[in-house]
Structure formats: structure tokens, C-alpha cells
Write an enzyme that holds these catalytic residues in place. Structure first.
Site, PDB file in Angstrom:
ATOM      1  CG  ASN A  97     -12.724   2.040  17.667  1.00  0.00           C
ATOM      2  OD1 ASN A  97     -11.753   2.727  17.362  1.00  0.00           O
ATOM      3  ND2 ASN A  97     -13.867   2.085  17.008  1.00  0.00           N
ATOM      4  N   GLY A  98     -11.345   4.042  20.049  1.00  0.00           N
ATOM      5  CA  GLY A  98     -11.680   5.437  20.369  1.00  0.00           C
ATOM      6  C   GLY A  98     -10.493   6.088  21.071  1.00  0.00           C
ATOM      7  CE  LYS A 588      -3.881   4.766   1.042  1.00  0.00           C
ATOM      8  NZ  LYS A 588      -4.596   5.867   0.359  1.00  0.00           N
TER       9      LYS A 588
HETATM   10  O1  M6R Z   1       1.652   8.466   1.858  1.00  0.00           O
HETATM   11  P1  M6R Z   1       1.963   9.768   1.162  1.00  0.00           P
HETATM   12  O2  M6R Z   1       1.035  10.851   1.525  1.00  0.00           O
HETATM   13  O3  M6R Z   1       3.395  10.159   1.308  1.00  0.00           O
HETATM   14  O4  M6R Z   1       1.757   9.433  -0.378  1.00  0.00           O
HETATM   15  C1  M6R Z   1       2.123  10.340  -1.368  1.00  0.00           C
HETATM   16  C2  M6R Z   1       1.546   9.953  -2.700  1.00  0.00           C
HETATM   17  O5  M6R Z   1       2.079   8.715  -3.120  1.00  0.00           O
HETATM   18  C3  M6R Z   1       0.025   9.837  -2.670  1.00  0.00           C
HETATM   19  O6  M6R Z   1      -0.561  11.024  -2.211  1.00  0.00           O
HETATM   20  C4  M6R Z   1      -0.554   9.523  -4.056  1.00  0.00           C
HETATM   21  O7  M6R Z   1      -0.345  10.604  -4.899  1.00  0.00           O
HETATM   22  C5  M6R Z   1      -2.031   9.166  -3.923  1.00  0.00           C
HETATM   23  N1  M6R Z   1      -2.266   7.867  -4.467  1.00  0.00           N
HETATM   24  C6  M6R Z   1      -2.938  10.120  -4.610  1.00  0.00           C
HETATM   25  O8  M6R Z   1      -4.272   9.755  -4.487  1.00  0.00           O
END
Ligand code: M6R
Length: 593
Positions: A97-98, A588
Site C-alpha cells: 500500500n503506498g 455516491k
Molecule cells: O463523482 P462526482 O464528483 O461526479 O459527483 C458529483 C456529485 O454527484 C457529487 O459531488 C454530490 O453532489 C455529492 N454527494 C455532494 O456531497
């Protein structure tokens, strides 16, 4: 950031490695692998994908193993690039790791000596170096120690030999702990990996080498044997995965200083090392991004226009789909931490169709955006588990500073001054983390409201937008970011006792006007929380709460102020009992348009 483990004892070592790796998956999960010593042979199994998907796994009988779950940095996620890596004859296996920063030179010289490499990774130089020193007459343990003298960068690695009942593990600037059981020993990137077996742990120091046999362990530093304290870990497995933090979000905010250091290490040594050939002949820059990455883009616009005098515009990626004009002299920069956001990918494809050159800034090696954009720049934030982006946002800002400074019209000494301030940022963020209790108390007050405003001017405006997004996303308080000057054009109607305002006050040309705006807000009875420079003694005179942020070059305040606003959102959400790491209705990575 990857997870590594090593085991020597009496149990089925393949199974120990797999169960340990499943607990380390939060450190990366694009591929994994295990090696077991069995009858003077090393058996290796490695695959692309997440180990969490494996229900049953048996490699072979054997009581010594090493394992790895990967978050790719050098070489895309694939079976071949997955760890463990071996020497030419499969007699030495290593998990790491690194980042070995001098791997290219080492590899070229080993290849000239006849070593044949199979992967694209930096790690593979380690087993080959060990092999080389064994061939020159050293035993396994001393060959590992000799190898260390040639490595630059950061590492925690474990080496396994087919001929010795021994593991050798080394730590330098990447985490590694030693677990002590009864007649069995473990090394791992983090405590959760081994808590199922033992809670007796030694936190190894940088420069430590630990040699494990079935019935003992020895730790060496600078060629001498050293003693390290054995500590008892009081956590449950679940608590340990989060490093003792209640939520991944808080853990990730606390990782910010390291993330800044790692991302800077990627692009800056004595000076900025970034080939900016991608800007040759461009007339303008267009950022395309969503959410937090959109806010990073707004800060990028400010920096590039101020330092480089190149015209910049920022578009929501989802709206860029309706763009209809040629872009033959434009550079289109897509920022996406996940590298998978459908709107951003589509916007980059669209930009290419209109003739633009494209650059992507992402945190995930091998993600979809890396197969679309012409040039890729990586942030080095490690995997982010919490849906709310925190440390990855800060890493995006660091890359934007690097680009803007590299293209800058400032003198060399002015650039060096800002670079020096950038290098001090980890320290400033640590000082903010020391103020956590104070910020928590203010957040707990804010948690009682249902509506909030965040205001700023100039560079303070995107900071306000990002602060408001963080607050609404995890606490479900309706929070809006506004340019401070815009309030009087409508939003004033919403002000009053029930609507607190968070004001981002910067010590630049916006300062006096901003104080004037805060007075207007106070005159309408809204409670005000002001973020201001630690040396400012004016704002506190007429606001309800002041958060004095450690002083830095004003251009760098998006980093320091944003960490404060992340903590403010976190503690407000916690006080409201929200599901912080997985807020309702969100994901996410958003892979649909
Ligand atoms: O993976 P991305 O940077 O493209 O994601 C964009 C947005 O979906 C993301 O930044 C979202 O607004 C976050 N959940 C904010 O905390």
C-alpha cells in the site's frame, strides 16, 4: 490507499486473509488477491472486482499468507495488476500500500538486468529487488532490508518467501499495525482486519521493519532491534472500520491533511511538475461538473481567471448537453471524483464532438471518465465512502491550485510563496480539527432550524454554495447559498429569527462590503454565524457566533473554510439524528442522466 494483511500461525491462512480483507474493503475494492505458502511453493489467487462479492474461498492448505484489496494508483484495475506481485520465479510475493515514486527508474534498471515484469504497477519492483539481492547472496530477511534502501515514496508492504517460514513487513508513511495472538501474528493496514482474532496491537512507526516467525516477532529500525508498546484496542469490529469515528464522513474529514499532502506529492516537489501541453493554443476554459465538483469548478474559474487571465466559464454538466456551438479552441475540464457521473461523461463526449480538447480531474483510476477525456489528472484522496463529498472536494481544489499556479502569470517568487502556503495547509486544517468542539456547539444550535442561508462574495460565494449543499444533503435543513449582494433582490423576504445566515467573510477586496451585507442581515433579525480570518476582530462585534479560521493566503481559504463548513453540516446532521453516511434519496455515484 489499499488494504494489506499478512498472517503466520496455525489457522488456514487463505481464510484468515480473506476475512481480514473483507474488513479492509473500505480502503479500496477494485481488485484483490491472496498468496499462501504451501510446501515450499507460493500459490497466488488474484482477481479484478470486490472481495465482498466472494462467499466461499479456498486456495490451498497453508498457515502463512499475505493479502491485498486494491484501490488502483498505478495501472488500471485488472487481474494482472492486482496484488500480490511476484519475482521472476514466483518465489517471492509482495502486497503493498503506498506509492513507490522512483519505480520507473528501478524498473528500467531491473529490466536491463534481465528481470521480466508482468504488471503496470509500481509495486512489482519490490519482489524483483528482493530476488536480485537474494541472488547476490543475502538471505530473505536481509534482502528485504537491502531493498528498502532503494525505495522512495511511501509504503507499507509484506513480503513472503517460498523457502522460509517467515514474513517480513515494512512501514514508511503508509499505515501498518502488528497484531499479536497466541502462537499467531498478523500485520495489517488497519485494526479492523484482525480484531476478530486479537485486540493486542503494536502501532508500527515509520522506518520499522517487522520480522514474523511462528513463535516470535522482532522489530528493527535503522538496523537496530527496537521495542514497541503493545496496546489493547477497546473497539468493536464495526467501530474499528471507521477508525473509531462515529461515521465515515467524520473520518474522511479528518483524513484531509493527509489527502492534501498526498495530492501535492503527486504534482509538486521543489516546484510544480505538471506538463501543461494540454493548454497549448487554447482560447478559453469551460468546466463541466455536478454537485460538489461543480462548486470546485467555480473556485477553479476564479483561480484561473485571476492568476492566468484565461477566460473561464462553468456549466452544470447536465445543462451542457444542450450546448450547440463549436469549441475548437476550448479546453473543457470535467471534474468528477467518482469518474462515473453520467452527466459529466456525456458533457465531455459532447465537448469532443464540438472539437474541444478535454481534461478530467478524478479520484478513481480506471473509472469511465479516464477512457473518455484526452488528459487525466488524479486527486489522491483514497476511497470516499460517505455519500457527501468532503476530502475529495479538497483534493480537487489542490489540483486546481496546481494547474492555476503552473499557468500563472505571477513571478516565480510569487508562485513559490503560494506554493509554500499550500504546503502549510495540512497544518492549518489540523488546527481547524482542534476547534471541532467549538464548531459542534454552534452546529447543535443550527440544528434547531429548518431554513438557512449561506452567503459570500468573490471566492466566498462558491464556498457558501458548497457549505449549503453539505448542510442540506446530510441534515435535511433547507439551506441555500447566495452571493451576498443578491440577498436584497428577493431572498431578504425570507430573513428573520427563524432563518440563520452563515456568512463567509474573506480578508480581500470583498471584506468591507461583506460586513455591510451582514449588518443588513442582522437588521432583519436573522441569527448570523460568521467565518472569518483569525486576525479579524471586526466581524465578531455584530454577529451571533464567530468562527475564526486559521490565517492563510486568501486564495487558499476555500480549503480551510470548507473544512469548517463540512464539520458544521456534520454536527448539525448528527444532532438531528440523520443517517449521515447514506443520506436519504442519494447515491455516491449518479450513473444516470
Ligand atoms: O463523482 P462526482 O464528483 O461526479 O459527483 C458529483 C456529485 O454527484 C457529487 O459531488 C454530490 O453532489 C455529492 N454527494 C455532494 O456531497
Amino acid at each position: 490507499m489499499c488494504g494489506i494483511v499478512g498472517y503466520i500461525g496455525f489457522r488456514r491462512a487463505d481464510k484468515v486473509a480473506v476475512s481480514a480483507l473483507k474488513r479492509l474493503e473500505y480502503r479500496g475494492y477494485d481488485s484483490w488477491g491472496v498468496a499462501v505458502k504451501s510446501n515450499d511453493e507460493i500459490k497466488v489467487y488474484k482477481r479484478v472486482g470486490a472481495i465482498g462479492d466472494v462467499s466461499q474461498f479456498e486456495l490451498c492448505e497453508g498457515t502463512i499468507s499475505i493479502g491485498h484489496t486494491r484501490w488502483a494508483t498505478h495501472g488500471k484495475p485488472s487481474d494482472v495488476n492486482a496484488h500480490p506481485h511476484t519475482d521472476c520465479n514466483g518465489k517471492i510475493a509482495v502486497v503493498h500500500n503506498g506509492i513507490i515514486s522512483n519505480f520507473q527508474k528501478l524498473r528500467e534498471s531491473l529490466e536491463r538486468e534481465g528481470h521480466v515484469f508482468k504488471s503496470e504497477t509500481d509495486t512489482e519492483v519490490i519482489p524483483h529487488l528482493i530476488e536480485k539481492f537474494i541472488d547476490s547472496g543475502l538471505d530473505f530477511e536481509n534482502a528485504v532490508k537491502e531493498t528498502l534502501k532503494h525505495l522512495k515514496g511511501s509504503y507499507a508492504f509484506v513480503a513472503l518467501s517460498s523457502t522460509e517460514d517467515k514474513l517480513v513487513a515494512c512501514k514508511y508513511k503508509s499505515p501498518l499495525i502488528l497484531g499479536i495472538g497466541d502462537n499467531e501474528y498478523f500485520v495489517a493496514s488497519d485494526v479492523p482486519a484482525i480484531l476478530e482474532y486479537t485486540n493486542r496491537v503494536v502501532y508500527l512507526h515509520d522506518g520499522d521493519t517487522v520480522v514474523l516467525t511462528r513463535d516470535s516477532y522482532e522489530i528493527y529500525k535503522d538496523g537496530k532491534k527496537v521495542n514497541r508498546e503493545v496496546e489493547i484496542v477497546p473497539w468493536s469490529v464495526e467501530q474499528a472500520e471507521k477508525g473509531g469515528f462515529e461515521h465515515f464522513m467524520l473520518k474522511e474529514i479528518h483524513e484531509t491533511p493527509k489527502v492534501i499532502e498526498d495530492t501535492l506529492l503527486e504534482y509538486v516537489s521543489d516546484e510544480i511538475e505538471l506538463d501543461v501541453g494540454f493548454t497549448a493554443g487554447i482560447s478559453d476554459v469551460i468546466f463541466v461538473a455536478c454537485g460538489t465538483s461543480y462548486h470546485a469548478s467555480l473556485i477553479g474559474k476564479y483561480l484561473i481567471e485571476k492568476l492566468d487571465e484565461i477566460p473561464v466559464r462553468v456549466e452544470y454538466a447536465s445543462e451542457f448537453n444542450y450546448h450547440n456551438a463549436p469549441l475548437s479552441r476550448s479546453l473543457v475540464i470535467g471534474i468528477t471524483q467518482s469518474g462515473e457521473t453520467a452527466d459529466t461523461l456525456e458533457a465531455l463526449r459532447k465537448a469532443q464532438k464540438f472539437g474541444a480538447r478535454t481534461l478530467a480531474i478524478t479520484n478513481v483510476l480506471g473509472s469511465s471518465v479516464t477512457r473518455i477525456a484526452d488528459v487525466i489528472l488524479y486527486t489522491r484522496a483514497g476511497p470516499e465512502i460517505c455519500v457527501a463529498a468532503t476530502k475529495t472536494f479538497i483534493a480537487q481544489l489542490i489540483v486546481l491550485y496546481v494547474i492555476a499556479l503552473r499557468l500563472s502569470l505571477l513571478s516565480r517568487s510569487e508562485v513559490n510563496e503560494i506554493l509554500a502556503d499550500l504546503k502549510l495547509l495540512p497544518e492549518k486544517v489540523r488546527a481547524i480539527l482542534d476547534m471541532e468542539d467549538y464548531i459542534r456547539k454552534i452546529a447543535e444550535e443550527l440544528a434547531n432550524y429548518e431554513n438557512m442561508m449561506y452567503i459570500g462574495r468573490g471566492l466566498g460565494y462558491p464556498i457558501a454554495l458548497e457549505g449549503a449543499l453539505k448542510m442540506k444533503e446530510i441534515s435535511y435543513i433547507h439551506a441555500e447559498g447566495y452571493p451576498a449582494g443578491e440577498l436584497k433582490h428577493g431572498p431578504f423576504a425570507l430573513l428573520g429569527k427563524q432563518t440563520p445566515v452563515v456568512a463567509c467573510v474573506l480578508r480581500d477586496e470583498t471584506y468591507d462590503t461583506m460586513l455591510g451585507n451582514i449588518k443588513e442581515v442582522k437588521a432583519r433579525n436573522s441569527p448570523v454565524v460568521a467565518l472569518t480570518d483569525e486576525n479579524d476582530s471586526e466581524a465578531e462585534k455584530f454577529v451571533d457566533y464567530v468562527i475564526k479560521v486559521p490565517s492563510t493566503n486568501v486564495l487558499l481559504t476555500p480549503v480551510t473554510y470548507s473544512v469548517v463548513l463540512q464539520l458544521l453540516a456534520y454536527y448539525a446532521a448528527r444532532s438531528r439524528g440523520c443517517e449521515i453516511d447514506k443520506p436519504r434519496h442519494l447515491a455516491k455515484s449518479v450513473t444516470v442522466e
